[in-house]
Design a protein around this motif. Structure first.
Motif, mmCIF file in Angstrom:
data_model
loop_
_atom_site.group_PDB
_atom_site.id
_atom_site.type_symbol
_atom_site.label_atom_id
_atom_site.label_comp_id
_atom_site.label_asym_id
_atom_site.label_seq_id
_atom_site.Cartn_x
_atom_site.Cartn_y
_atom_site.Cartn_z
ATOM 1 N N ASP A 17 52.873 92.126 27.490
ATOM 2 C CA ASP A 17 52.732 92.988 26.307
ATOM 3 C C ASP A 17 53.228 94.402 26.564
ATOM 4 O O ASP A 17 53.132 95.267 25.688
ATOM 5 N N GLN A 18 53.708 94.664 27.749
ATOM 6 C CA GLN A 18 54.199 96.010 28.052
ATOM 7 C C GLN A 18 55.594 96.165 27.454
ATOM 8 O O GLN A 18 56.515 95.435 27.793
ATOM 9 N N GLU A 19 55.713 97.143 26.567
ATOM 10 C CA GLU A 19 56.934 97.280 25.775
ATOM 11 C C GLU A 19 58.036 98.027 26.514
ATOM 12 O O GLU A 19 59.209 97.901 26.188
ATOM 13 N N ALA A 20 57.627 98.871 27.456
ATOM 14 C CA ALA A 20 58.609 99.733 28.123
ATOM 15 C C ALA A 20 58.160 99.948 29.557
ATOM 16 O O ALA A 20 57.033 99.615 29.915
ATOM 17 N N VAL A 21 59.060 100.462 30.386
ATOM 18 C CA VAL A 21 58.664 100.823 31.752
ATOM 19 C C VAL A 21 57.835 102.095 31.667
ATOM 20 O O VAL A 21 58.288 103.114 31.160
ATOM 21 N N GLU A 22 56.601 102.013 32.140
ATOM 22 C CA GLU A 22 55.658 103.117 31.983
ATOM 23 C C GLU A 22 55.039 103.473 33.322
ATOM 24 O O GLU A 22 54.983 102.662 34.235
ATOM 25 N N GLY A 23 54.514 104.701 33.361
ATOM 26 C CA GLY A 23 53.649 105.111 34.462
ATOM 27 C C GLY A 23 54.386 105.444 35.746
ATOM 28 O O GLY A 23 55.593 105.699 35.762
ATOM 29 N N HIS A 24 53.605 105.473 36.811
ATOM 30 C CA HIS A 24 54.080 105.830 38.152
ATOM 31 C C HIS A 24 55.257 104.924 38.512
ATOM 32 O O HIS A 24 55.131 103.701 38.555
ATOM 33 N N GLU A 76 63.563 91.102 32.102
ATOM 34 C CA GLU A 76 64.885 91.491 31.586
ATOM 35 C C GLU A 76 64.738 92.505 30.444
ATOM 36 O O GLU A 76 65.514 93.453 30.333
ATOM 37 N N ARG A 77 63.693 92.319 29.629
ATOM 38 C CA ARG A 77 63.441 93.289 28.543
ATOM 39 C C ARG A 77 63.113 94.673 29.109
ATOM 40 O O ARG A 77 63.593 95.690 28.640
ATOM 41 N N LEU A 78 62.247 94.689 30.133
ATOM 42 C CA LEU A 78 61.860 95.970 30.728
ATOM 43 C C LEU A 78 63.056 96.632 31.420
ATOM 44 O O LEU A 78 63.218 97.852 31.376
ATOM 45 N N TRP A 79 63.894 95.803 32.044
ATOM 46 C CA TRP A 79 65.096 96.340 32.696
ATOM 47 C C TRP A 79 66.013 96.982 31.658
ATOM 48 O O TRP A 79 66.576 98.051 31.881
ATOM 49 N N GLU A 80 66.119 96.329 30.515
ATOM 50 C CA GLU A 80 66.930 96.862 29.421
ATOM 51 C C GLU A 80 66.391 98.218 28.963
ATOM 52 O O GLU A 80 67.143 99.175 28.758
ATOM 53 N N ASN A 81 65.071 98.301 28.823
ATOM 54 C CA ASN A 81 64.478 99.585 28.429
ATOM 55 C C ASN A 81 64.779 100.656 29.469
ATOM 56 O O ASN A 81 65.198 101.769 29.147
ATOM 57 N N MET A 82 64.580 100.316 30.732
ATOM 58 C CA MET A 82 64.781 101.307 31.790
ATOM 59 C C MET A 82 66.225 101.761 31.850
ATOM 60 O O MET A 82 66.506 102.961 31.903
ATOM 61 N N THR A 83 67.148 100.836 31.814
ATOM 62 C CA THR A 83 68.544 101.203 32.068
ATOM 63 C C THR A 83 69.235 101.795 30.851
ATOM 64 O O THR A 83 70.243 102.480 30.996
ATOM 65 N N THR A 84 68.695 101.574 29.668
ATOM 66 C CA THR A 84 69.346 102.157 28.494
ATOM 67 C C THR A 84 68.616 103.385 27.967
ATOM 68 O O THR A 84 69.120 104.069 27.088
#
Lengths: 638, 638
Positions: B262-269, B297-305
């Protein structure tokens, strides 16, 4: 050396569409709240307990007495300048004066921190315990109250304290205060009492600074001075940090790193610097010491060409609230303390009076409408200490009650705003600031009444009705503001030449005459000196005396996306319903195209990937009065 | 789901002109110094005292045990990869292992902070006391040591502790650790021991995170958990701040705000996030859980874009060392912790192995040459924790001995660098990174020896000698780097088609063959997404895998004055004597004219007041190895 006399605020009744609501808020909100704060913070209780011979239990910062004095000064200006008597305020002022007088020691000494907490350690910590600073504010309040009311009660208290200080310095103690204020106050006291020795004492405090090692000695011997806490967390410990640089004493924080005339640049805590230079100017005025004035001009040159925000703000660093280095003027972290901008007005007004040069009045105007005015919310209840030139949206004003110095300083400046309009020198009267109202101007022999109306800061139209009890020959000098593209002036409808002058001089026999001036001004895109990193690739927008900014709420795109340049064309529209009435500026700006960025964070730069979108700018002073959001003064240059 | 096998560093001997000096420094300077630090900081003494049954007197941070484990891991890689035996290092490793083993409790528990200070409070503070984090590093060290030497002594210690943890969780305690690390470590342990239950336990720690309220309960009940100081200044107090946002618990600091999927984005530390995602990838690899991979893969997409610096750095905020919001990537205050970049490499390597998609290898390369490499001085003795993309000159690396986490993390990454070059899947071998050396690659049935030579990162020439004991049919896949404009590849002199592929696949029977590749690359001017405020009106320079920067010492004008754009033409010159040998980029840049600024700080913008001056850029990783001065990655766009 010139010595123009200001027309005191007691002789000026302001009536100005732009300023009326602000001055009313100042009187009815700010000064009221400030009094409540004197009570709730324990400041007045300190005086009561000192008067009753109690010990210990001092409340607030150790220089809290100055809060009461600043309030008395602001309230006195209000008493002097409001049309109708305000017996309630007058009574309250009288009560506070009684309290202050009762707390004074028999020898004239007056400081409730020392009386309650460290009676045996008077004058041992000149750096931080601010006895001379508080004394200066007492004197300023006393002079203001005397001028406003003719009453001598507070003046007697101040004079007794000044005499005590004169006994102590320099015979028993030789040293300068850590925070200047006493210098300019003593000259005010000399002027109202005619006592030259107060000027001598002020001159002494100017002269001794940077010459002796008193401040350094105190900081090296914390156990011998007031404010020492063996646990290590006392006033003294807090004070030491700002005077240490790379492990060595550095007095520049308090402009004590060198004798005044050896100081190469404006350094250190910006408020202290401004109060210092104002005091030096006062001493120069009284002693005729041209060297002091010449050196002040040098420092002014350094400040205005290398260490000044476009808003008139000064002191770019939060740490130490101080000047840093030439051209170090960051936007997001700008400190630009409201009090420092006010101090700059104090200093510049004295420079104007000593030189007659309108550049000082220009800087006062710029500072007043931008660096100072941004410090107060439109409703008068919230304040910026630090006036950033860019914000990510997380920076907002605080309620005045959290603050100690800026709100009362704003209050006393606004309540005495009338003093910045006119100066007199023999039969010459200078019109320095364009703010509406009626002034009674005492020339060498005769009086003139000047009634000013103006549409500033929005439009450049100014009218001055000049009346005299009988026809009076005099020269009126009207400042042509630095931002004016083209000035046209008529007297009784006849055109006057204004070519290439920064003051237009109108010599005639005045009777019942009407001057009409129009100071044309356009929206200007401004760039900063190439050495300023924070303005590299950026431009700002000004119109008349006002600096403009972009606030997120007015613009569709994130504000960092707007690019403008020298060729951008602006339209100006006055919106009476917006932000208590402001003229907004609109333009077609360049913004990056949003195409081709899907799932892409970085890509090869494309030569032309821009589009056009409307931009709306508001005056900088009015920002942060709506929903919190990003703000920028310096926009990207295209 | 793919499951490529990495070629372990034990099978790779690096020999690379660019990397040799860095790896030598790592072995001979960094790892030596790090050992001295284990002694001088009291870390090893903690183990000795715990082994002797003493109590109290724990020294260092409460997770100091992990310093010893990280050193053991790095030293084990060195033992595995150096050509000649290093008996001195081997003895030292054995001694530390003996110490660690002696400090282990009979039930397998091992943590000297708890053993010495709070033996009755094991597993009460999962948030901050890092027992599971230390356990994870112990396991990683044990696996590395076992693989390097075949010795089982440390593996037995780690296995006993893992078994103890398996007893405790979840039957006696149900909760996830505050700092991830145990997850990926348990999977490594499972792979080396063949024990599936360690995978189950890793999967449990992934699954429970964000589901239970254990972390919130601990923070709300500080008096019940380890690290509590009744005076209020203990470990617990320090920990609470990062978990509170606007007065409410917010687990996002430790990625515990929601169940993983359920984590939508890369968050936190950022370090915790990277170790977490690496662990999740490991669990997915072992369990075949496609949903986990899809969400990674979704979280990687958030982080890299949206949340990645051009250097591969991540985690933009110093406060909390964490991710903030989409497109919030400030330059001057960039945190971009070296350890987080290393963690990103860990995660990306796993994503590469699970998907075979070269974009992960591209990001590893970018991160390695920029975000990680900048973290270490050329002489290997000073480190950046935070890797800013602009500096006013006041920011420099610190000696490694002041640090706890980044230097040992760099040491273990560099010592195991060989593991990132090749992956194998059946009869397919993937060449992921271009670093010189010889690798012994075990295919499904046969072995190949790959000897790589390369001129990267300066020039795009790569040769691969492929030899086999007997002719072997296999497919070699060469990654075409993302920065490559044009790739040309020959096998034994015959041209191979490279059209539109990100891996070029060479299927043949290999015997004694030579692949020659040239990855053409030009200097590229890059722009950032319009939503990024910090890159508005700015461009950066890249060449091959390297991000470039301007450092003051190479340029006559203050670096903020240089403007370039997409049309700027660069020349590249390799200077062997500069910064251990770098290719510098030079161009004619636009700078503001200095004319007409005498005694002027602000003025109306002029459309054309620019001039041309030479600019010299150096690789970002090499900055701050000469005199301290300003640096910028993002230059003004003209």
């Amino acid at each position: 050396m010139r010595q123009m006399e200001p027309v005191e605020p007691t002789a000026v009744t302001l009536d100005d569409e732009f300023w009326n609501p602000r001055l009313e808020t100042n009187r009815e909100v700010t000064i009221e709240y400030q009094y409540d704060q004197l009570e709730s913070s324990g400041c007045l209780e300190n005086f009561r307990r000192a008067a009753n011979g109690e010990t210990g239990g001092f409340e607030g910062m150790w220089f809290a007495d100055s809060d009461a004095y600043k309030w008395l000064e602001a309230a006195s200006y209000v008493l002097a300048t409001t049309d109708e008597p305000d017996p309630e305020l007058a009574d309250r002022v009288a009560d506070v004066i009684d309290l202050v007088a009762a707390a004074q020691d028999e020898d004239g000494y007056l400081n409730t921190y020392f009386t309650l907490e460290e009676p045996d350690k008077r004058w041992t910590n000149l750096n931080m315990l601010h006895e001379l600073y508080c004394a200066g504010h007492l004197i300023e309040a006393a002079v203001a109250h005397h001028r406003a009311t003719g009453d001598e009660s507070l003046l007697e208290v101040a004079t007794a304290f000044a005499d005590h200080i004169d006994d102590v310095f320099p015979d028993r103690i030789d040293g300068a205060p850590g925070h200047q204020e006493i210098e300019l106050a003593l000259v005010k006291l000399a002027r109202v009492t005619g006592e030259e020795r107060y000027v001598d004492l002020a001159a002494y405090f100017v002269e001794i600074r940077g010459h002796d090692d008193r401040l350094e000695w105190e900081l090296a011997n914390p156990e011998d001075i007031a404010g020492y806490d063996p646990g290590g967390d006392g006033i003294v410990e807090g004070a030491r940090g700002v005077f240490w640089e790379d492990g060595e004493y550095d007095g520049s924080y308090a402009q004590a790193h060198a004798p005044f005339e050896d100081q190469e640049a404006v350094e250190g805590h910006a408020v202290r610097a401004m109060y210092f230079f104002a005091g030096v100017a006062d001493v120069a005025a009284e002693t005729g010491d041209e060297a002091l004035l010449t050196h002040l001009e040098r420092l002014w040159e350094n400040m205005t060409t290398k260490r000044l925000y476009i808003t008139g703000g000064i002191g770019s660093a939060h740490e130490g609230e101080r000047f840093t280095e030439d051209y170090d003027l960051p936007n997001e972290t700008a400190y630009a303390e409201t009090c420092a901008a006010i101090g700059s007005i104090f200093w510049n007004q004295r420079m104007l009076e000593l030189t007659g040069e309108p550049k000082y009045a220009d800087l006062i105007e710029r500072t007043l409408y931008n660096g100072v005015l941004a410090g107060v919310s439109l409703d008068g209840t919230e304040f910026f200490y630090d006036n950033r030139l860019a914000s990510d949206g997380s920076h907002s004003r605080s309620g005045w009650f959290h603050c100690a110095c800026c709100p009362p300083n704003v209050a006393r400046l606004f309540a005495s705003l009338g003093r910045y309009l006119y100066t007199v020198d023999g039969r010459d009267c200078y019109v320095n600031q364009y703010i509406g109202g009626t002034a009674s101007v005492a020339l060498e022999e005769d009086d003139l009444t000047l009634t000013q109306e103006t549409a500033l800061p929005w439009e450049g139209d100014v009218t001055l009705e000049v009346t005299a009890p009988e026809p009076t020959t005099a020269t009126l000098h009207l400042r042509i503001p630095e931002w004016c593209d083209d000035a046209s002036i008529t007297v009784n409808g006849e055109i006057v030449s204004t070519a290439d002058e920064s003051y237009v001089s109108l010599e005639r026999t005045w009777d019942d005459d009407r001057i009409a001036a129009t100071f044309e001004h356009s929206t200007t895109v401004v760039e900063g000196h190439p050495a300023v990193a924070a303005t590299a690739g950026r431009v700002a927008i000004t119109r008349g005396p006002l600096v403009y900014c972009l606030e997120a709420t007015d613009n569709d795109r994130p504000i960092h996306q707007y690019h403008i340049d020298a060729t951008t064309e602006f339209t100006s529209t006055h919106r009476a319903g917006l932000l208590d009435g402001v003229t907004v500026l609109e333009a077609d700006a360049t913004v990056p195209s949003l195409e081709g960025w899907d799932r892409t964070l970085y890509r090869p730069a494309e030569a032309s990937s821009n589009t056009i979108t409307p931009l709306t700018a508001i005056p900088y002073y009015a920002w942060d009065n709506r929903d919190a959001g990003p703000m920028r003064v310096w926009l990207e240059a295209q």
